[in-house]
Design a protein around this motif. Sequence first.
Motif, PDB file in Angstrom:
ATOM      1  N   THR A   1       0.854  -1.182   0.000  1.00  0.00           N
ATOM      2  CA  THR A   1       0.000   0.000   0.000  1.00  0.00           C
ATOM      3  C   THR A   1       0.890   1.233   0.000  1.00  0.00           C
ATOM      4  O   THR A   1       1.974   1.220   0.604  1.00  0.00           O
ATOM      5  N   PRO A   2       0.472   2.294  -0.670  1.00  0.00           N
ATOM      6  CA  PRO A   2       1.296   3.510  -0.700  1.00  0.00           C
ATOM      7  C   PRO A   2       1.513   4.070   0.710  1.00  0.00           C
ATOM      8  O   PRO A   2       0.644   3.978   1.570  1.00  0.00           O
ATOM      9  N   LEU A   3       2.681   4.625   0.920  1.00  0.00           N
ATOM     10  CA  LEU A   3       2.980   5.269   2.197  1.00  0.00           C
ATOM     11  C   LEU A   3       2.260   6.619   2.247  1.00  0.00           C
ATOM     12  O   LEU A   3       2.100   7.283   1.219  1.00  0.00           O
ATOM     13  N   THR A   4       1.842   7.019   3.427  1.00  0.00           N
ATOM     14  CA  THR A   4       1.140   8.292   3.598  1.00  0.00           C
ATOM     15  C   THR A   4       1.894   9.168   4.588  1.00  0.00           C
ATOM     16  O   THR A   4       2.870   8.723   5.210  1.00  0.00           O
ATOM     17  N   ALA A   5       1.416  10.370   4.775  1.00  0.00           N
ATOM     18  CA  ALA A   5       2.035  11.290   5.738  1.00  0.00           C
ATOM     19  C   ALA A   5       1.940  10.756   7.167  1.00  0.00           C
ATOM     20  O   ALA A   5       2.719  11.159   8.028  1.00  0.00           O
ATOM     21  N   ALA A   6       1.028   9.839   7.414  1.00  0.00           N
ATOM     22  CA  ALA A   6       0.894   9.249   8.748  1.00  0.00           C
ATOM     23  C   ALA A   6       1.968   8.204   9.028  1.00  0.00           C
ATOM     24  O   ALA A   6       2.206   7.860  10.188  1.00  0.00           O
ATOM     25  N   ASP A   7       2.631   7.693   7.984  1.00  0.00           N
ATOM     26  CA  ASP A   7       3.707   6.715   8.163  1.00  0.00           C
ATOM     27  C   ASP A   7       4.980   7.448   8.555  1.00  0.00           C
ATOM     28  O   ASP A   7       5.417   8.359   7.860  1.00  0.00           O
ATOM     29  N   ARG A   8       5.574   7.045   9.673  1.00  0.00           N
ATOM     30  CA  ARG A   8       6.707   7.779  10.232  1.00  0.00           C
ATOM     31  C   ARG A   8       7.955   6.905  10.291  1.00  0.00           C
ATOM     32  O   ARG A   8       7.885   5.696  10.499  1.00  0.00           O
ATOM     33  N   CYS A   9       9.104   7.535  10.139  1.00  0.00           N
ATOM     34  CA  CYS A   9      10.402   6.868  10.198  1.00  0.00           C
ATOM     35  C   CYS A   9      10.597   6.260  11.593  1.00  0.00           C
ATOM     36  O   CYS A   9      10.374   6.934  12.609  1.00  0.00           O
ATOM     37  N   ASP A  10      11.011   5.002  11.615  1.00  0.00           N
ATOM     38  CA  ASP A  10      11.261   4.332  12.895  1.00  0.00           C
ATOM     39  C   ASP A  10      12.490   4.880  13.608  1.00  0.00           C
ATOM     40  O   ASP A  10      12.675   4.645  14.800  1.00  0.00           O
ATOM     41  N   ARG A  11      13.317   5.607  12.912  1.00  0.00           N
ATOM     42  CA  ARG A  11      14.548   6.143  13.496  1.00  0.00           C
ATOM     43  C   ARG A  11      14.352   7.553  14.060  1.00  0.00           C
ATOM     44  O   ARG A  11      14.798   7.848  15.158  1.00  0.00           O
ATOM     45  N   CYS A  12      13.686   8.444  13.284  1.00  0.00           N
ATOM     46  CA  CYS A  12      13.614   9.854  13.712  1.00  0.00           C
ATOM     47  C   CYS A  12      12.202  10.444  13.714  1.00  0.00           C
ATOM     48  O   CYS A  12      12.031  11.603  14.042  1.00  0.00           O
ATOM     49  N   ASN A  13      11.205   9.670  13.314  1.00  0.00           N
ATOM     50  CA  ASN A  13       9.805  10.077  13.294  1.00  0.00           C
ATOM     51  C   ASN A  13       9.458  11.071  12.179  1.00  0.00           C
ATOM     52  O   ASN A  13       8.375  11.623  12.168  1.00  0.00           O
ATOM     53  N   ALA A  14      10.352  11.293  11.216  1.00  0.00           N
ATOM     54  CA  ALA A  14      10.016  12.102  10.042  1.00  0.00           C
ATOM     55  C   ALA A  14       9.102  11.272   9.141  1.00  0.00           C
ATOM     56  O   ALA A  14       8.916  10.071   9.358  1.00  0.00           O
ATOM     57  N   GLN A  15       8.532  11.886   8.111  1.00  0.00           N
ATOM     58  CA  GLN A  15       7.676  11.141   7.198  1.00  0.00           C
ATOM     59  C   GLN A  15       8.470  10.027   6.521  1.00  0.00           C
ATOM     60  O   GLN A  15       9.580  10.236   6.051  1.00  0.00           O
ATOM     61  N   ALA A  16       7.891   8.849   6.474  1.00  0.00           N
ATOM     62  CA  ALA A  16       8.554   7.681   5.884  1.00  0.00           C
ATOM     63  C   ALA A  16       8.333   7.642   4.378  1.00  0.00           C
ATOM     64  O   ALA A  16       7.225   7.899   3.899  1.00  0.00           O
ATOM     65  N   TYR A  17       9.406   7.330   3.650  1.00  0.00           N
ATOM     66  CA  TYR A  17       9.343   7.164   2.201  1.00  0.00           C
ATOM     67  C   TYR A  17       9.844   5.789   1.781  1.00  0.00           C
ATOM     68  O   TYR A  17       9.821   5.470   0.597  1.00  0.00           O
TER      69      TYR A  17
END
Length: 76
Positions: free
Chosen positions: A9-25
């Motif tokens: 599923t496409p990543l959204t703005a709600a998906d966050r980086c597990d390392r720094c909590n920035a938006q995940a890509y």
Amino acid sequence: MTTVLTPATPLTAADRCDRCNAQAYLRVVLLSGGELLFCAHHGRKFEPELKKIAAEIQDETEKLTATPVTAGEDER
């Protein structure tokens, strides 16, 4: 044994980086099960190690350089 991977599923703005909590890509599906999410920065930083343990890597970093369509542009 056959493993069927469901379409990511496409990543959204709600998906966050597990390392720094920035938006995940990037979504990394692990060979051992589970997944990790990373921003573009941490995805690049950890890429060599992630490739060793990943069953699949979903990379959506192209969203960072994509030009958005503005209203009226597609009505030509």
